[in-house]
Design a protein around this motif. Structure first.
Motif, PDB file in Angstrom:
ATOM      1  N   THR A  23       0.842  -1.210   0.000  1.00 31.05           N
ATOM      2  CA  THR A  23       0.000   0.000   0.000  1.00 31.05           C
ATOM      3  C   THR A  23       0.871   1.251   0.000  1.00 31.05           C
ATOM      4  O   THR A  23       0.602   2.220  -0.736  1.00 31.05           O
ATOM      5  CB  THR A  23      -0.927  -0.007   1.226  1.00 31.05           C
ATOM      6  OG1 THR A  23      -1.742  -1.183   1.187  1.00 31.05           O
ATOM      7  CG2 THR A  23      -1.807   1.234   1.239  1.00 31.05           C
ATOM      8  N   LYS A  24       1.908   1.245   0.820  1.00 27.13           N
ATOM      9  CA  LYS A  24       2.810   2.397   0.859  1.00 27.13           C
ATOM     10  C   LYS A  24       3.499   2.599  -0.496  1.00 27.13           C
ATOM     11  O   LYS A  24       3.622   3.738  -0.981  1.00 27.13           O
ATOM     12  CB  LYS A  24       3.854   2.186   1.957  1.00 27.13           C
ATOM     13  CG  LYS A  24       4.855   3.342   2.068  1.00 27.13           C
ATOM     14  CD  LYS A  24       5.779   3.161   3.251  1.00 27.13           C
ATOM     15  CE  LYS A  24       6.745   4.352   3.322  1.00 27.13           C
ATOM     16  NZ  LYS A  24       7.615   4.276   4.510  1.00 27.13           N
ATOM     17  N   LEU A  25       3.920   1.487  -1.098  1.00 28.27           N
ATOM     18  CA  LEU A  25       4.596   1.576  -2.399  1.00 28.27           C
ATOM     19  C   LEU A  25       3.660   2.160  -3.458  1.00 28.27           C
ATOM     20  O   LEU A  25       4.058   3.014  -4.256  1.00 28.27           O
ATOM     21  CB  LEU A  25       5.078   0.187  -2.835  1.00 28.27           C
ATOM     22  CG  LEU A  25       5.791   0.083  -4.194  1.00 28.27           C
ATOM     23  CD1 LEU A  25       7.004   1.009  -4.234  1.00 28.27           C
ATOM     24  CD2 LEU A  25       6.219  -1.350  -4.464  1.00 28.27           C
ATOM     25  N   ILE A  26       2.390   1.739  -3.451  1.00 26.23           N
ATOM     26  CA  ILE A  26       1.423   2.255  -4.422  1.00 26.23           C
ATOM     27  C   ILE A  26       1.200   3.746  -4.213  1.00 26.23           C
ATOM     28  O   ILE A  26       1.104   4.523  -5.174  1.00 26.23           O
ATOM     29  CB  ILE A  26       0.097   1.471  -4.318  1.00 26.23           C
ATOM     30  CG1 ILE A  26       0.293   0.032  -4.830  1.00 26.23           C
ATOM     31  CG2 ILE A  26      -1.011   2.158  -5.106  1.00 26.23           C
ATOM     32  CD1 ILE A  26      -0.904  -0.871  -4.610  1.00 26.23           C
ATOM     33  N   SER A  36       9.794   7.505   1.783  1.00 27.89           N
ATOM     34  CA  SER A  36      10.362   6.304   1.200  1.00 27.89           C
ATOM     35  C   SER A  36      10.631   5.268   2.287  1.00 27.89           C
ATOM     36  O   SER A  36      10.582   5.577   3.482  1.00 27.89           O
ATOM     37  CB  SER A  36      11.664   6.645   0.472  1.00 27.89           C
ATOM     38  OG  SER A  36      12.178   5.503  -0.148  1.00 27.89           O
ATOM     39  N   PHE A  37      10.905   4.051   1.866  1.00 30.68           N
ATOM     40  CA  PHE A  37      11.168   2.971   2.816  1.00 30.68           C
ATOM     41  C   PHE A  37      12.505   3.204   3.513  1.00 30.68           C
ATOM     42  O   PHE A  37      13.517   3.462   2.864  1.00 30.68           O
ATOM     43  CB  PHE A  37      11.210   1.625   2.091  1.00 30.68           C
ATOM     44  CG  PHE A  37       9.878   1.167   1.585  1.00 30.68           C
ATOM     45  CD1 PHE A  37       8.957   0.580   2.455  1.00 30.68           C
ATOM     46  CD2 PHE A  37       9.531   1.320   0.259  1.00 30.68           C
ATOM     47  CE1 PHE A  37       7.732   0.154   1.979  1.00 30.68           C
ATOM     48  CE2 PHE A  37       8.321   0.901  -0.213  1.00 30.68           C
ATOM     49  CZ  PHE A  37       7.385   0.314   0.647  1.00 30.68           C
ATOM     50  N   SER A  38      12.429   3.074   4.869  1.00 34.93           N
ATOM     51  CA  SER A  38      13.666   3.148   5.643  1.00 34.93           C
ATOM     52  C   SER A  38      14.306   1.765   5.651  1.00 34.93           C
ATOM     53  O   SER A  38      13.643   0.760   5.387  1.00 34.93           O
ATOM     54  CB  SER A  38      13.368   3.588   7.079  1.00 34.93           C
ATOM     55  OG  SER A  38      12.611   2.579   7.743  1.00 34.93           O
ATOM     56  N   PRO A  39      15.578   1.682   5.974  1.00 31.49           N
ATOM     57  CA  PRO A  39      16.226   0.359   6.048  1.00 31.49           C
ATOM     58  C   PRO A  39      15.534  -0.580   7.032  1.00 31.49           C
ATOM     59  O   PRO A  39      15.408  -1.779   6.769  1.00 31.49           O
ATOM     60  CB  PRO A  39      17.646   0.699   6.490  1.00 31.49           C
ATOM     61  CG  PRO A  39      17.870   2.083   5.974  1.00 31.49           C
ATOM     62  CD  PRO A  39      16.551   2.780   6.118  1.00 31.49           C
ATOM     63  N   TRP A 113      11.008  -3.138  -6.134  1.00 33.05           N
ATOM     64  CA  TRP A 113      10.835  -3.175  -4.673  1.00 33.05           C
ATOM     65  C   TRP A 113      10.275  -4.515  -4.207  1.00 33.05           C
ATOM     66  O   TRP A 113      10.771  -5.110  -3.243  1.00 33.05           O
ATOM     67  CB  TRP A 113       9.907  -2.034  -4.215  1.00 33.05           C
ATOM     68  CG  TRP A 113      10.662  -0.738  -4.024  1.00 33.05           C
ATOM     69  CD1 TRP A 113      10.654   0.343  -4.818  1.00 33.05           C
ATOM     70  CD2 TRP A 113      11.536  -0.431  -2.942  1.00 33.05           C
ATOM     71  NE1 TRP A 113      11.468   1.340  -4.340  1.00 33.05           N
ATOM     72  CE2 TRP A 113      12.036   0.880  -3.159  1.00 33.05           C
ATOM     73  CE3 TRP A 113      11.982  -1.122  -1.806  1.00 33.05           C
ATOM     74  CZ2 TRP A 113      12.917   1.499  -2.288  1.00 33.05           C
ATOM     75  CZ3 TRP A 113      12.858  -0.495  -0.929  1.00 33.05           C
ATOM     76  CH2 TRP A 113      13.327   0.808  -1.187  1.00 33.05           C
ATOM     77  N   LEU A 114       9.265  -4.992  -4.919  1.00 31.60           N
ATOM     78  CA  LEU A 114       8.684  -6.272  -4.502  1.00 31.60           C
ATOM     79  C   LEU A 114       9.681  -7.415  -4.661  1.00 31.60           C
ATOM     80  O   LEU A 114       9.690  -8.360  -3.869  1.00 31.60           O
ATOM     81  CB  LEU A 114       7.420  -6.567  -5.317  1.00 31.60           C
ATOM     82  CG  LEU A 114       6.208  -5.672  -5.012  1.00 31.60           C
ATOM     83  CD1 LEU A 114       4.992  -6.126  -5.808  1.00 31.60           C
ATOM     84  CD2 LEU A 114       5.875  -5.655  -3.515  1.00 31.60           C
TER      85      LEU A 114
END
Length: 747
Positions: A23-26, A36-39, A113-114
């Motif tokens: 959901t966040k990626l979309i 953006s995604f954190s480590p 990402w996936l």
């Protein structure tokens, strides 16, 4: 929630990944405010999926959950992409392409990402089962199945429309087209060849239709040069190549160029090249070098394009050459005999000029291409072997050479020009089929030039023999070279003979006397009669025979009086005139020193000549221009009942005159000699072939025989068959008893 801290089901794990990852990626892809995604987030998502693969099932640890995780990966695309499709479909033209490019870029980010989240699945489950698609390929396939198949047709139509707008001179967004076509290439690299099968095939078909319409219009409006230039066959090809470099795959260039060439050049080739006032032949006539070079460059790139042009080139040269032959034939038929030779000289002069012109074209305009050399050769072979006024091309070419090399010939040329002309003549000989016939005619004329001192320059004689030897081989010129050598040796003999009778008082011939000693094998065959010489001449012959016998052993002299010349003084009432005559004529005139009146039969008996030769020499002395003898009755023909007297009243303004004898028609004799030689040559070729092959069929034997002999003449198949039959009767060959078309060599 920290999924790694406690046990959970696959569904619970998936719910976490979906809510915190997908959901966040979309949202990020849709441009909504989202960090953006954190480590730490990335590691949590990766660990969750890892743990999903190892949850207990019936109290047994198993990695079977990896398959379910793989299916969840696929489900993520299946749920998201249907939401993407409407945003593409609702837009039109370039805007639709922009949205498609954007959505594909987003989709690649989503795959990336996936794939990182599901990296463990890739390392275990996918590597274990070879029939399972890698994560990247699966992501691309889902876009292909859910989006591409729905929008590709419309996208291709828009792209082709934009390409045609650019062809018409409008500005388009080339960067957008490059991105769209890169999308086709990337999709096709995984699923199937979408670029080649979907876009490229349609684009090439449309390109063909586009240029078909354009060429139909241009061909009606423009001349051939304008069509190639303005139509822009060259310009169009350049623009299409640029188009490929800007936004298409490099592999498209060859196919696209071939399609354009096909429509502009191949389909319209006949109409274009045969345009009445500006086609290929018109450009040749007008010497349009630049246009012809352009035509060569363009058609060189098309399948069989040069074959088409070379064929027209061949027909054009054949037409021009045949016209020259017909012109010479007409002139020879309708003009006086004295001008026929001149017309024949003009013919070969024009043919050499024609050859020079088109050889230069082949070398300069058509870059020495073998097809044009072949077309040139075949064209010249056609008209260079046509007869004119009953004379074969071989005879005419030999006469042309004779006129150049003859002292006092009609061709007044410098030494340099003569050598250039002789070189061109030898090149023309390559197109003559009957080279052996040329050799025999040339040898006859060479003999007359050498024997009667009519050769303008001995160096030129040696030069052309050297050229002929290089072109046709040593055997072709061996006899001619022997003739030239004989003349040099004969001069040495004459010098020795002069020294002989000056030093030997008993060997005085009584009159000025010279002899040319020849080797019979080198020279043409001449009639030899036992002419009853007058006493004065007989003494000269005897003196030379004694000298020759003292110089050589085991050699026999045969006197050819028909080739001799004499200078005698005719004492007429008004004045004494020096008469230049043949040996036969001199012998006949000297008879009248002892008789005032002689009959035909008396002259025949005293000279011992044949009827034909006697009629010719008496006609020259009594019925021609110079009537040295008076004939009774006074008619224009010689008969056995005629009587002759010396014409004391003859006079002429000149003090020295040459009395010619009507020449014999040697053409028939030469042809007979050549035909006889050909029979021997064919026999030798057949025996040579059969000796090496031992057993051979009729067709193969004929084919090999023709191949061996074609460099000298084109043997007639019927003649070859006759020679085979003759060799069978002479026990060189035998027929196979079971197969009559097979022959065996008999050693």
């Amino acid at each position: 929630m920290t999924m790694a801290a406690k046990s959970f089901t696959v569904e619970e794990g998936w719910e976490y990944v979906k809510n915190n990852g997908i959901t966040k990626l979309i949202r990020i892809l849709e441009g909504l405010p989202e960090p953006s995604f954190s480590p730490a987030e990335y590691m949590m998502l990766y660990t969750t999926i890892y743990n999903m693969c190892f949850q207990k099932r019936t109290h047994v640890y198993s990695n079977d959950n990896s398959k379910e995780a793989y299916e969840k990966y696929k489900k993520a695309f299946d749920e998201y992409l249907p939401m993407v499709l409407p945003s593409i479909k609702e837009k039109h033209d370039e805007f639709m392409l922009m949205e498609l490019v954007k959505r594909w870029a987003n989709h690649k980010i989503m795959i990336r990402w996936l794939s990182r989240f599901f990296q463990y699945v890739s390392r275990t489950y996918i590597q274990k089962y070879t029939n399972v698609s890698p994560l990247y390929e699966l992501g691309v396939t889902r876009f292909h199945d859910l989006v591409y198949l729905e929008v590709s047709g419309n996208a291709i139509d828009i792209v082709i429309t934009l390409i045609n707008k650019e062809r018409e001179g409008q500005q388009i967004d080339q960067g957008l087209l490059k991105n769209v076509l890169d999308f086709f290439i990337e999709i096709g690299s995984v699923y199937k060849k979408c670029y080649e099968m979907d876009f490229e095939a349609h684009m090439l078909q449309d390109t063909g239709d586009y240029y078909s319409r354009k060429s139909s219009k241009w061909i009606m409006e423009d001349s051939c040069p304008d069509y190639m230039l303005k139509a822009s066959v060259e310009e169009c090809l350049k623009r299409e190549r640029d188009r490929v470099s800007h936004y298409m795959h490099p592999s498209t260039e060859k196919k696209l160029v071939e399609k354009v060439q096909h429509e502009l050049l191949v389909v319209k080739s006949k109409q274009l090249l045969e345009k009445e006032c500006s086609g290929f032949c018109a450009l040749l006539r007008e010497r349009k070098a630049e246009d012809l070079s352009r035509m060569y460059r363009l058609y060189k790139e098309t399948p069989q394009g040069l074959e088409i042009i070379a064929s027209i080139f061949n027909k054009h040269i054949t037409g021009e050459g045949t016209a020259l032959v017909k012109e010479a034939e007409y002139a020879a038929t309708n003009q006086a005999a004295s001008k026929v030779v001149v017309q024949e000289q003009v013919l070969f002069r024009k043919i050499t000029e024609l050859h020079d012109k088109y050889v230069a074209d082949v070398n300069d305009l058509f870059l020495n291409h073998h097809l044009f050399h072949k077309a040139l050769k075949e064209a010249f072979e056609i008209f260079c072997n046509k007869a004119v006024a009953g004379s074969s091309s071989a005879e005419l070419l030999a006469t042309f050479c004779d006129n150049i090399l003859h002292k006092g010939g009609s061709e007044k040329l410098s030494d340099e020009v003569i050598e250039e002309t002789l070189e061109k003549v030898v090149k023309l000989l390559a197109y003559i089929h009957d080279k052996d016939l040329f050799a025999e005619f040339y040898r006859k004329k060479l003999a007359r030039r050498l024997l009667f001192g009519q050769s303008a320059n001995e160096d030129h004689e040696k030069t052309i023999l050297s050229m002929l030897k290089q072109q046709c081989g040593g055997q072709f010129t061996s006899k001619m070279e022997g003739m030239v050598t004989d003349i040099t040796l004969a001069r040495e003999y004459q010098t020795k003979f002069a020294e002989y009778f000056h030093s030997n008082s008993n060997a005085t011939p009584g009159i000025d006397f010279s002899v040319t000693v020849l080797t019979s094998g080198f020279w043409p065959t001449y009639k030899s009669f036992n002419l009853s010489l007058p006493t004065e001449m007989a003494k000269c012959v005897q003196v030379f025979k004694e000298f020759y016998d003292s110089e050589t052993k085991h050699r026999r002299l045969t006197w050819i009086y028909s080739l001799g010349t004499c200078s005698i003084n005719g004492k007429f009432e008004t004045k004494t005139i020096e008469l230049i005559v043949s040996t036969y004529q001199a012998a006949a005139l000297l008879l009248f020193n002892s008789s005032d009146r002689l009959s035909y039969s008396e002259i025949e008996t005293q000279l011992n000549l044949s009827d034909d030769d006697l009629v010719r020499l008496l006609h020259s002395l009594s019925c021609a221009k110079y009537k040295i003898l008076i004939k009774e009755p006074n008619t224009k023909t010689i008969s056995p009942t005629d009587n002759f007297e010396f014409n004391y009243k003859f006079t002429d303004r000149m003090r020295r005159i040459k009395i010619p004898v009507a020449p014999l028609d040697e053409r028939k004799k030469v042809i007979e000699v050549v035909d006889k030689d050909r029979r021997y040559t064919i026999d030798a070729a057949i025996v040579r072939i059969m000796k090496s092959r031992k057993v051979l069929g009729f067709q193969q034997l004929v084919m090999e025989c023709v191949e061996q002999l074609s460099n000298m003449f084109k043997p007639d198949i019927k003649l070859i068959k006759k020679r085979i039959e003759d060799l069978i009767t002479r026990d060189y060959l035998e027929r196979d008893e079971e197969n009559p078309s097979m022959f065996r060599y008999l050693a």
